[in-house]
Design an enzyme around this catalytic site. Structure first.
Site, PDB file in Angstrom:
ATOM      1  N   GLY A  28     -37.791 -29.403 -31.855  1.00  0.00           N
ATOM      2  CA  GLY A  28     -37.877 -30.820 -31.513  1.00  0.00           C
ATOM      3  C   GLY A  28     -38.189 -31.004 -30.042  1.00  0.00           C
ATOM      4  N   CYS A  29     -37.766 -32.121 -29.492  1.00  0.00           N
ATOM      5  CA  CYS A  29     -38.066 -32.448 -28.101  1.00  0.00           C
ATOM      6  C   CYS A  29     -37.548 -31.360 -27.163  1.00  0.00           C
ATOM      7  CB  CYS A  29     -37.427 -33.783 -27.738  1.00  0.00           C
ATOM      8  SG  CYS A  29     -37.652 -34.250 -26.010  1.00  0.00           S
ATOM      9  N   PHE A  30     -38.424 -30.870 -26.299  1.00  0.00           N
ATOM     10  CA  PHE A  30     -38.021 -29.764 -25.427  1.00  0.00           C
ATOM     11  C   PHE A  30     -37.036 -30.179 -24.338  1.00  0.00           C
ATOM     12  CE2 PHE A  30     -42.729 -30.087 -23.869  1.00  0.00           C
ATOM     13  CZ  PHE A  30     -42.501 -31.318 -23.264  1.00  0.00           C
ATOM     14  N   TRP A  31     -36.847 -31.472 -24.104  1.00  0.00           N
ATOM     15  CA  TRP A  31     -35.819 -31.912 -23.152  1.00  0.00           C
ATOM     16  C   TRP A  31     -34.443 -31.458 -23.641  1.00  0.00           C
ATOM     17  CZ3 TRP A  31     -37.494 -37.758 -22.976  1.00  0.00           C
ATOM     18  CH2 TRP A  31     -38.725 -37.871 -22.318  1.00  0.00           C
TER      19      TRP A  31
END
Length: 201
Positions: A28-31
């Site tokens: 998912g979102c790499f953050w």
């Protein structure tokens, strides 16, 4: 799904006498995934990036269209004498994301948010496939794992503003409501894996 119920990998990479390695994981979102893996003892650095597509379209705006073949990933540089590839996979599957969600993570939808392990060699492929089979056999999830195991053709570093995004933007709603709870889950579940300055945080 209780992280403490996850088994240690029965198949893993050897650590003796090896230098730093890089694991490339899409969850998912790499953050969010960057924030989790930065906490772990043995992890040297975590770089957000893109894998699975070509260099020409490896930029955030284009990848977000969901048409490039890329996944948002992190490149985790780690010391295998301090943490193994299998141990990274255990955190990846138990804390960092939900591997039963196909081409999405929560409200983030599209193939760029797919669950994926990008392997650099046959040994990483073998360990990843073995651990997925082990988790399925153990029944730790109520739904099948849909994580893909894909060859790492190239890792494209993300734009600079994505680096340390969660640490630099703690009040941003996505970070506060999606990323921060995953970090807290890691701290509760694997306190023995945390870097010394994070222990007890």
């Amino acid at each position: 799904m209780i992280p403490s119920s996850f088994p240690d990998p029965a198949v893993d990479l050897p650590s003796a006498g090896t230098g730093d390695r890089v694991a490339v994981l899409g969850g998912g979102c790499f953050w969010c995934t960057e924030a989790v893996f930065k906490e772990l003892t043995g992890v040297r650095s975590v770089r957000p990036g893109y894998a699975g597509g070509t260099a020409e379209t490896a930029d955030y705006r284009t990848v977000c269209s969901g048409t490039t073949g890329h996944a948002e990933v992190i490149g985790v540089t780690y010391d295998p004498n301090l943490i193994s590839f299998g141990a990274l996979l255990k955190v990846f599957f138990s804390v960092a994301h939900d591997p039963t969600q196909l081409n999405r993570q929560g409200n983030d939808r599209g193939p760029q948010y797919r669950s994926a392990v990008f392997y650099a060699d046959a040994d990483e492929k073998r360990v990843a496939e073995a651990y997925i089979a082990q988790l399925d056999a153990a029944g730790v999830f109520d739904a099948p794992i849909v994580t893909t195991v894909e060859p790492l053709d190239a890792f494209y570093e993300a734009e600079e503003y994505h680096f340390d995004y969660a640490a630099r933007n703690p009040a941003q709603p996505y970070i506060a409501y999606v990323s921060a709870p995953k970090v807290e889950k890691l701290r509760r579940t694997y306190p023995e894996r945390l870097k010394s300055e994070k222990a007890g945080a």
